[in-house]
Design an enzyme around this catalytic site. Structure first.
Site, mmCIF file in Angstrom:
data_model
loop_
_atom_site.group_PDB
_atom_site.id
_atom_site.type_symbol
_atom_site.label_atom_id
_atom_site.label_comp_id
_atom_site.label_asym_id
_atom_site.label_seq_id
_atom_site.Cartn_x
_atom_site.Cartn_y
_atom_site.Cartn_z
ATOM 1 N N CYS A 108 3.778 9.448 0.051
ATOM 2 C CA CYS A 108 2.535 9.654 0.050
ATOM 3 C C CYS A 108 2.596 11.038 -1.371
ATOM 4 O O CYS A 108 3.621 11.788 -1.192
ATOM 5 C CB CYS A 108 2.012 10.139 2.009
ATOM 6 S SG CYS A 108 1.060 10.757 1.235
ATOM 7 N N ARG B 122 0.567 -1.101 -0.317
ATOM 8 C CA ARG B 122 0.144 -0.125 -0.103
ATOM 9 C C ARG B 122 0.880 1.560 -0.296
ATOM 10 O O ARG B 122 0.894 2.124 -1.128
ATOM 11 C CB ARG B 122 -1.129 -0.743 1.301
ATOM 12 C CG ARG B 122 -2.416 1.051 1.329
ATOM 13 C CD ARG B 122 -2.031 1.999 2.001
ATOM 14 N NE ARG B 122 -1.040 2.500 3.057
ATOM 15 C CZ ARG B 122 -1.027 3.684 3.023
ATOM 16 N NH1 ARG B 122 -0.850 4.841 2.561
ATOM 17 N NH2 ARG B 122 -0.133 3.385 4.393
ATOM 18 N N ASP B 123 1.285 1.999 1.152
ATOM 19 C CA ASP B 123 2.715 2.751 1.271
ATOM 20 C C ASP B 123 3.946 2.635 0.217
ATOM 21 O O ASP B 123 3.815 3.715 -0.411
ATOM 22 C CB ASP B 123 2.555 3.323 2.823
ATOM 23 C CG ASP B 123 3.199 4.474 3.051
ATOM 24 O OD1 ASP B 123 3.819 5.339 1.897
ATOM 25 O OD2 ASP B 123 3.249 4.553 4.282
ATOM 26 N N ASN C 80 9.144 4.216 3.891
ATOM 27 C CA ASN C 80 9.094 4.020 5.093
ATOM 28 C C ASN C 80 10.429 3.628 5.100
ATOM 29 O O ASN C 80 10.964 2.679 4.323
ATOM 30 C CB ASN C 80 8.052 2.710 4.626
ATOM 31 C CG ASN C 80 6.306 3.117 5.015
ATOM 32 O OD1 ASN C 80 6.252 3.198 4.049
ATOM 33 N ND2 ASN C 80 6.070 3.965 6.435
ATOM 34 N N HIS D 140 9.078 6.710 8.043
ATOM 35 C CA HIS D 140 9.362 7.598 7.228
ATOM 36 C C HIS D 140 11.058 7.513 7.000
ATOM 37 O O HIS D 140 10.926 8.261 8.112
ATOM 38 C CB HIS D 140 9.016 8.228 6.145
ATOM 39 C CG HIS D 140 7.342 7.059 5.012
ATOM 40 N ND1 HIS D 140 7.580 6.715 4.009
ATOM 41 C CD2 HIS D 140 6.336 7.660 5.855
ATOM 42 C CE1 HIS D 140 6.009 7.094 3.915
ATOM 43 N NE2 HIS D 140 5.173 6.791 5.698
ATOM 44 N N HIS E 178 5.647 4.905 12.495
ATOM 45 C CA HIS E 178 5.283 4.855 11.167
ATOM 46 C C HIS E 178 6.521 5.720 10.685
ATOM 47 O O HIS E 178 5.400 6.787 10.730
ATOM 48 C CB HIS E 178 3.809 4.260 10.468
ATOM 49 C CG HIS E 178 3.659 4.572 9.250
ATOM 50 N ND1 HIS E 178 3.218 3.982 8.697
ATOM 51 C CD2 HIS E 178 4.015 5.979 8.194
ATOM 52 C CE1 HIS E 178 2.865 4.330 7.784
ATOM 53 N NE2 HIS E 178 3.679 5.688 7.550
#
Ligand code: HMG
Ligand code: MG
Length: 302
Positions: free
Chosen positions: A240, A15-16, A249, A209, A207
């Site tokens: 993002c 996803r990310d 990430n 990055h 979370h």
């Protein structure tokens, strides 16, 4: 605070990691990544998001990806749902967990989900209620908890506010996100402390990055507070679309290497994880963005 003896990792790579890729990645490849991650022992995988395909075209194949996964018993598959429309579409794919995502920065909330923080909570409330009624676990992500690409530094009080609002509407877990990877250990600890005012230690995660190369240090700083759950991304993929210049990430491989070395159990097979990262990196035509993966791949070549 003793260090945790076990860490839960949510691989958010599918996803990310992929949402910001300009070139279309086929559903088949995304499914291939999920399969490799679960084979490597990942028990939590963030698969896709049910957001507007006009905003994030890469995630338009959400239902196809969810339908194509051969699910492994015990693995929790999560998806992002920003509103009821996304939730209703997601439910048909039977996720184990949904993620509502807000921000500690007003400007980022507007850019990312087109509404204010207060409006986002109003949108999330029926999503959270419906999910819980159906026995689907609800995680909340709080973006920009240390810094925002539009507003600059974000004080911990803003993180505390969003954590409180999420708690009030029944969000079960919050992830403290350094969306643009500007955080350093003490700042990240302060953001964590703010979330911990409303959530217990078992219900918060980090979370981070890695834009400024601080994500492993920030992970260690959070570990020292007893935080034992982290979102990471295989091969360090990610970013993002509404946080320009922010990179991926922290790489799952780097975190697992660090934790292995510290004797902290993740249940993940590092060699198989490196294979998963090498697979998706080859599909994207680049090398894994992970120092540990690079070192292990070089070592394999002798
Ligand atoms: P909006 O335009 O305000 O929504 O978007 P709207 O309700 O006014 O609807 C406008 C159009 O979007 C309509 O279509 C709706 O049907 C459609 P039209 O009539 O114009 O054809 N629509 C949807 N379509 C599919 N799925 C939906 C959906 N909702 C409305 N769920 C919205 C609001 C949130 C949908 C939009 O702003 C959006 O999709 N944003 C994308 C946000 C995103 O995916 N960001 C990246 C993920 S967050 C992240 O990466 C951070 C995180 O990793 C933590 C961290 O690092 O910080 C989690
Ligand atoms: Mg993120």
């Amino acid at each position: 605070m003793p260090l945790p003896s076990r860490v839960k990792i949510v691989d958010v790579g599918p996803r990310d990691g992929l949402q910001n890729e300009k070139q279309p990645v086929s559903a088949e490849v995304k499914i291939g990544l999920v399969h490799r991650l679960q084979d490597a022992g990942l028990m939590n995988i963030e698969v896709t998001s049910f957001v507007s395909p006009k905003w994030v075209p890469q995630m338009a194949d959400n239902a196809e990806v969810m339908a194509g996964i051969q699910r492994k018993a015990g693995v929790r598959y999560s998806v992002l749902t920003p509103n009821m429309k996304g939730f209703e579409a997601a439910v048909a794919s039977h996720p184990d967990e949904i993620v509502v995502f807000g921000a500690a920065s007003e400007a980022f909330s507007q850019k990312n989900i087109n509404c204010s923080i207060a409006e986002s909570i109003e949108r999330f409330a029926p999503v959270v209620a419906a999910a819980r009624e159906q026995g689907i676990h609800v995680r909340g992500a709080i973006s920009c908890t240390v810094g925002c690409p539009y507003e600059g530094e974000i004080p911990p009080e803003r993180v505390e506010l969003v954590a409180r609002l999420m708690k009030q509407i029944g969000v079960q877990h919050v992830g403290v996100a350094d969306t643009i990877g500007v955080g350093t250990p003490r700042k990240v600890q302060r953001a964590m402390e703010a979330a911990l005012k409303h959530y217990g230690l078992d219900d918060v995660s980090g979370h981070f990055h890695d834009t400024y190369g601080q994500a492993l240090s920030n992970t260690l700083a959070a570990l020292e507070m007893g935080v034992w759950q982290y979102d990471t991304s295989s091969a360090g993929l990610g970013g993002c679309p509404y946080a320009k210049g922010a990179t991926g990430n922290v790489a799952t491989e780097d975190v697992v290497y660090m934790l292995d070395g510290m004797g902290i159990d993740t249940g993940i097979d590092l060699e198989k994880l490196v294979d998963a990262g090498a697979y998706i990196s080859a599909e994207l035509g680049r090398k894994p963005n992970s120092r540990a993966a690079t070192a292990l791949l070089n070592k394999r070549q002798g």
